[in-house]
Structures are given as structure tokens and as C-alpha cells.
Design a protein around this motif. Sequence first.
Motif, short mmCIF file in Angstrom:
data_model
loop_
_atom_site.label_atom_id
_atom_site.label_comp_id
_atom_site.label_asym_id
_atom_site.label_seq_id
_atom_site.Cartn_x
_atom_site.Cartn_y
_atom_site.Cartn_z
N GLN A 122 9.21 -18.01 -23.66
CA GLN A 122 8.51 -16.80 -24.10
C GLN A 122 9.04 -15.58 -23.36
O GLN A 122 9.23 -15.61 -22.14
CB GLN A 122 7.01 -16.93 -23.88
CG GLN A 122 6.22 -15.70 -24.33
CD GLN A 122 4.72 -15.88 -24.18
OE1 GLN A 122 4.23 -17.02 -24.15
NE2 GLN A 122 4.00 -14.80 -24.10
N THR A 123 9.27 -14.50 -24.08
CA THR A 123 9.77 -13.27 -23.49
C THR A 123 8.72 -12.63 -22.60
O THR A 123 7.55 -12.56 -22.96
CB THR A 123 10.17 -12.27 -24.59
OG1 THR A 123 11.15 -12.86 -25.44
CG2 THR A 123 10.74 -10.99 -23.98
N ILE A 125 7.44 -9.26 -21.30
CA ILE A 125 7.57 -7.87 -21.74
C ILE A 125 7.21 -6.93 -20.59
O ILE A 125 6.04 -6.80 -20.22
CB ILE A 125 6.68 -7.60 -22.96
CG1 ILE A 125 7.08 -8.54 -24.11
CG2 ILE A 125 6.80 -6.15 -23.39
CD1 ILE A 125 6.17 -8.44 -25.32
N THR A 141 8.98 -4.99 -27.24
CA THR A 141 9.53 -6.35 -27.37
C THR A 141 10.04 -6.91 -26.05
O THR A 141 10.21 -8.12 -25.92
CB THR A 141 10.68 -6.36 -28.38
OG1 THR A 141 11.76 -5.54 -27.88
CG2 THR A 141 10.22 -5.80 -29.73
N GLY A 142 10.31 -6.04 -25.06
CA GLY A 142 10.86 -6.50 -23.79
C GLY A 142 12.36 -6.77 -23.85
O GLY A 142 12.91 -7.36 -22.92
N ILE A 143 13.01 -6.33 -24.91
CA ILE A 143 14.42 -6.64 -25.14
C ILE A 143 15.28 -5.39 -25.00
O ILE A 143 14.94 -4.33 -25.52
CB ILE A 143 14.62 -7.26 -26.53
CG1 ILE A 143 13.85 -8.59 -26.63
CG2 ILE A 143 16.10 -7.48 -26.83
CD1 ILE A 143 13.86 -9.20 -28.02
N THR A 168 11.85 -18.42 -14.32
CA THR A 168 12.21 -17.46 -15.35
C THR A 168 13.73 -17.33 -15.40
O THR A 168 14.43 -17.88 -14.54
CB THR A 168 11.58 -16.08 -15.07
OG1 THR A 168 11.96 -15.65 -13.76
CG2 THR A 168 10.06 -16.16 -15.17
N CYS A 171 18.51 -13.88 -20.11
CA CYS A 171 19.31 -14.49 -21.18
C CYS A 171 19.94 -13.39 -22.04
O CYS A 171 19.48 -12.24 -22.06
CB CYS A 171 18.45 -15.41 -22.04
SG CYS A 171 17.12 -14.58 -22.94
N SER A 176 20.67 -18.81 -22.05
CA SER A 176 20.30 -18.67 -20.65
C SER A 176 21.52 -18.33 -19.80
O SER A 176 22.59 -18.93 -19.94
CB SER A 176 19.66 -19.97 -20.15
OG SER A 176 19.37 -19.88 -18.77
N LYS A 203 21.84 -8.46 -27.21
CA LYS A 203 20.49 -8.33 -26.68
C LYS A 203 20.34 -9.12 -25.37
O LYS A 203 20.82 -10.25 -25.28
CB LYS A 203 19.47 -8.81 -27.72
CG LYS A 203 19.50 -8.01 -29.02
CD LYS A 203 18.47 -8.51 -30.01
CE LYS A 203 18.58 -7.80 -31.35
NZ LYS A 203 18.34 -6.34 -31.24
N TRP A 205 17.32 -10.07 -22.28
CA TRP A 205 15.91 -10.00 -21.90
C TRP A 205 15.59 -11.06 -20.86
O TRP A 205 16.42 -11.91 -20.53
CB TRP A 205 15.00 -10.14 -23.13
CG TRP A 205 15.01 -11.46 -23.84
CD1 TRP A 205 14.18 -12.53 -23.62
CD2 TRP A 205 15.89 -11.87 -24.90
NE1 TRP A 205 14.47 -13.55 -24.49
CE2 TRP A 205 15.51 -13.18 -25.29
CE3 TRP A 205 16.95 -11.25 -25.58
CZ2 TRP A 205 16.17 -13.88 -26.30
CZ3 TRP A 205 17.60 -11.95 -26.58
CH2 TRP A 205 17.20 -13.25 -26.94
N ARG A 207 12.88 -14.14 -19.76
CA ARG A 207 11.91 -15.04 -20.39
C ARG A 207 11.49 -16.15 -19.43
O ARG A 207 12.17 -16.44 -18.45
CB ARG A 207 12.50 -15.66 -21.66
CG ARG A 207 13.66 -16.61 -21.41
CD ARG A 207 14.30 -17.07 -22.71
NE ARG A 207 15.37 -18.04 -22.49
CZ ARG A 207 16.18 -18.50 -23.45
NH1 ARG A 207 16.02 -18.07 -24.70
NH2 ARG A 207 17.12 -19.39 -23.18
#
Length: 229
Positions: A122-123, A125, A141-143, A168, A171, A176, A203, A205, A207
Motif C-alpha cells: 500500500q502506498t 501518502i 496519491t503520494g506518487i 517500507t 519503488c 521495489s 513514477k 513512491w 509503500r
Amino acid sequence: MMNFTVFVFGCLMLTYSCNGSMEEIVGELQRELQQLKMKTGNEIQALKTSITTYENEIQLLKTSSAIEIEILKEEINTLKVERLNGSEVPKRRFVLGTNSFAEKPAFSASLTNHATSLSNFQTIIFDNVFTNDLRGYSGITGIFTAPMNGTYFFTATVMSHSGEYLETEICMNGKSLVSMYSYDTHFEQGTNSVVLVLKTGDKVWVRHSNTQGSKAFGYHWSAFSGFMI
């Protein structure tokens, strides 16, 4: 008249003798009424449960739609930047409070509230955005979406809750790259960094990973930053 009364009485006696006493008949009717009430109550409860389920699904659809709208906005911004890349218009944005322009993407954001019940992959955010030059990062979105080709530096720090494990990772495009791990009897932060060569639209982020832990500590003790070198 007397003969008719005797006849009716005889019929009633015959009915009772065949079908049971009056108390038994009343008792049977009461049992049937109770069963009917229970059945009706169960049906009403099932209906309420269905309504609650539908309401939850509607709320999820609303939330999903809102996120999709924000993602579309980010993609539109990316397309606008791509158009600028292909033209002679400078890739610059005026930075408020200064006399200079931002020519490269850069962002920094922290986690306001605790992220709880994190599922696998799960991202996380980071919603409190400090800096977001060229609008590459989304606090919804946290991206981070690369607005242009280049070499980027990313770093992330995530704090675990007291006495709990937390794994965590950073990625790129769902793959990853580097991991963070934290655990202590009190609080501890896991941190890592990575340098990436990105193409426009790539992209990046942070996670949750694996099954270790499910809560990231907020209150700005966890953060995610990146910029073009």
C-alpha cells in the motif's frame, strides 16, 4: 332452537377433540406469530445490512473517483510539461518569495497523521507538501511523476510506532528498489536513498512492504523528498 344449539355445541366439541384444546390452538397460533415476527425481523436486518453495504460501496466509488480525478489532473500537468519540452518555451516556474525560476523538479513532503492498517504494497501518502517545483509530486496519491527526463535523487524516512516492526520501500513503476526497516522498544526511523535515471512519466513512491508492521508514525516524523540532480 334448542336442537340447533346442541348441534353447534356438538360440532365445536368435535372440532376440539379432533384438533386439540383451545389452549393448544392459541399456543400454536402464538408460536406461528412469533416465527413470523422473527422472520420479518431477520428480513429487515438483512435489508439494513444490504443498504449499509451499498452505502459503503458508493462511498468507495466516490473516493476512488476523486483519486482518479487527481491522477488525471497530474497526467494533464505532465502532458503540459511534455509539450513545453518539445517547444522553445523555457521549462521554468517562478518561485514565490524569490526572484528566481525553478528549472528542475524538486519536492519534499511529510506525513501529517499516522498511516494505520497498511496492507501489503500500500502506498504511503505524504500529504503535507513543503516544496513541489514543476508539480511532479501529488499529495493526493503520494506518487512522484517525472515531468522530464533526467537523473534524480530520492530519499525517504519512515518512523515505526513504539515497540512495533515496520518495513517500507522506495519503488519505481511498481518495482521495489531500496528498503527501510525500523524496530525498537520505543520509536525508530528507517531511512534510505536512491539515485535514478528517469524518463518523462516514470513514477516513484514509498509503500509498505512485506508483512512486518502496519502503522507508520505521522506528525511529520516520516518524510519523502526528491529532486533532479
